[in-house]
Every structure is written in C-alpha cells, then in structure tokens.
Design a protein around this motif. Structure first.
Motif, short mmCIF file in Angstrom:
data_model
loop_
_atom_site.label_atom_id
_atom_site.label_comp_id
_atom_site.label_asym_id
_atom_site.label_seq_id
_atom_site.Cartn_x
_atom_site.Cartn_y
_atom_site.Cartn_z
N ASN A 29 3.24 6.87 -0.24
CA ASN A 29 4.69 6.74 -0.16
C ASN A 29 5.24 7.81 0.77
N ARG A 30 6.30 7.45 1.49
CA ARG A 30 6.95 8.41 2.38
C ARG A 30 8.46 8.19 2.31
N MET A 31 9.19 9.28 2.20
CA MET A 31 10.64 9.23 2.18
C MET A 31 11.16 10.12 3.30
N ARG A 32 12.12 9.56 4.05
CA ARG A 32 12.70 10.35 5.11
C ARG A 32 14.07 9.79 5.49
N LEU A 33 15.09 10.59 5.31
CA LEU A 33 16.45 10.23 5.71
C LEU A 33 16.82 8.80 5.33
N ARG A 34 16.81 8.51 4.06
CA ARG A 34 17.17 7.18 3.53
C ARG A 34 16.25 6.07 4.00
N GLU A 35 15.07 6.42 4.39
CA GLU A 35 14.08 5.42 4.78
C GLU A 35 12.86 5.62 3.89
N PHE A 36 12.59 4.63 3.06
CA PHE A 36 11.46 4.67 2.15
C PHE A 36 10.40 3.72 2.68
N THR A 37 9.18 4.21 2.84
CA THR A 37 8.07 3.35 3.24
C THR A 37 6.90 3.65 2.32
N GLY A 38 6.09 2.65 2.12
CA GLY A 38 4.92 2.86 1.28
C GLY A 38 4.00 1.67 1.34
N ARG A 39 2.84 1.88 0.76
CA ARG A 39 1.86 0.81 0.68
C ARG A 39 0.91 1.10 -0.46
N ALA A 40 0.34 0.05 -1.00
CA ALA A 40 -0.63 0.17 -2.08
C ALA A 40 -1.68 -0.91 -1.87
N TRP A 41 -2.94 -0.55 -2.18
CA TRP A 41 -4.00 -1.54 -2.04
C TRP A 41 -5.12 -1.26 -3.01
N LEU A 42 -5.91 -2.31 -3.21
CA LEU A 42 -7.12 -2.22 -4.04
C LEU A 42 -8.30 -2.15 -3.08
N VAL A 43 -8.99 -1.03 -3.08
CA VAL A 43 -10.07 -0.77 -2.12
C VAL A 43 -11.13 -1.88 -2.17
N SER A 44 -11.56 -2.26 -3.36
CA SER A 44 -12.64 -3.24 -3.47
C SER A 44 -12.19 -4.66 -3.15
N ALA A 45 -10.89 -4.89 -3.07
CA ALA A 45 -10.39 -6.24 -2.82
C ALA A 45 -10.07 -6.50 -1.36
#
Length: 153
Positions: free
Chosen positions: A126-142
C-alpha cells in the motif's frame, strides 16, 4: 504488561483499511471474480498478449479497482488507486485477517507513506501520497504461469 505504541498515521491507515472508504462490490481474493460471472456490462481487459486478464471498475468516489483473474475466473490479485481507500476487507475476503495480523505485527516498521505485508501466500502493498492511495494484493501460489507480481498494477 507493556503497551505497544502505534504511531497515529499507522493507526489511521489501519482504520481506513478496516472500515474501507468505498461501498463498491468486488469479488474477493481467491474467489470467482465478477468478470468471470458474466455480469452485464463487464469488460475483461487483457495485457501481455492475453496472459494477464483483469476486470476494472470505478466507483462513485473515483476509486479504480482491478480484479486479476486466471483462466478459470478465480481472482488471484487485486489492485486499487484513487483519492481514498477501497473496502480492503471486502477485497481480501478470507485473507483479511492474515493481512490485519501482519499489519499489526509490522506497525512499528511501517514507513510514513508505504507499507508491505507478506505473510504466507499473501502479499499486500500500500502507498499513500497526497490524497492518492494505491495498492495491490496477490496470492503468490496462484499467479498464473508467466505472470509475475510486476504485472499487477
């Protein structure tokens, strides 16, 4: 018993993760995605010559969420960007508790604007910067053959 002090910005970030800022419905990580369900109006985007497939939605708050799906329609990754956090609990589904525990354990190590939780098969950034939120999530084995974490944007 010694109290663990969590910086205010970390507690606020976790609160946003738990509460979520978006009510847009999405498929959960590890389940069959909305794009595979064939909901009316759904568009499956393809990248890398069809190797990477994702369904993208934008909610009323301007939060863009991508659900990355494999050939059977199972969501193996999600990403988000926008002026607020999406409902991360909804996006992670059954993996949310793993994320929450990992976030609590690494709260003192979290950077001011970024965080990363890697616990077992789950990775959340996750990253937050000046009202901009970005992120990602994943399952390594999938991750499908030929797909890497850098393909999740």
């Amino acid at each position: 018993m010694e109290k663990i002090r969590i910086p205010h910005y970390v507690a606020t970030c976790l609160g946003v993760f738990v509460m979520g800022a978006s009510a847009c419905a999405h498929a959960q990580l590890g389940t069959t995605g909305a794009a595979a369900a064939g909901t009316q109006g759904d568009v499956v985007h393809q990248a890398q010559g069809g190797l990477v497939q994702y369904h993208e939605t934008t909610d009323a708050n301007g939060i863009v969420v991508r659900e990355y799906v494999d050939s059977s329609g199972t969501v193996y990754a999600v990403s988000w960007r926008g002026p607020a956090m999406p409902d991360v609990q909804s996006l992670l589904g059954g993996y949310f508790e793993t994320f929450r525990q990992g976030a609590n354990a690494s709260a003192g190590d979290a950077g001011l604007h970024t965080s990363r939780v890697a616990s077992g098969d789950l990775v959340v950034e996750n990253r937050m910067r000046l009202r901009e939120f970005t992120g990602r999530a994943w399952l390594v084995s999938a991750l499908p053959p030929g797909v890497t974490s850098t393909d999740i944007q």
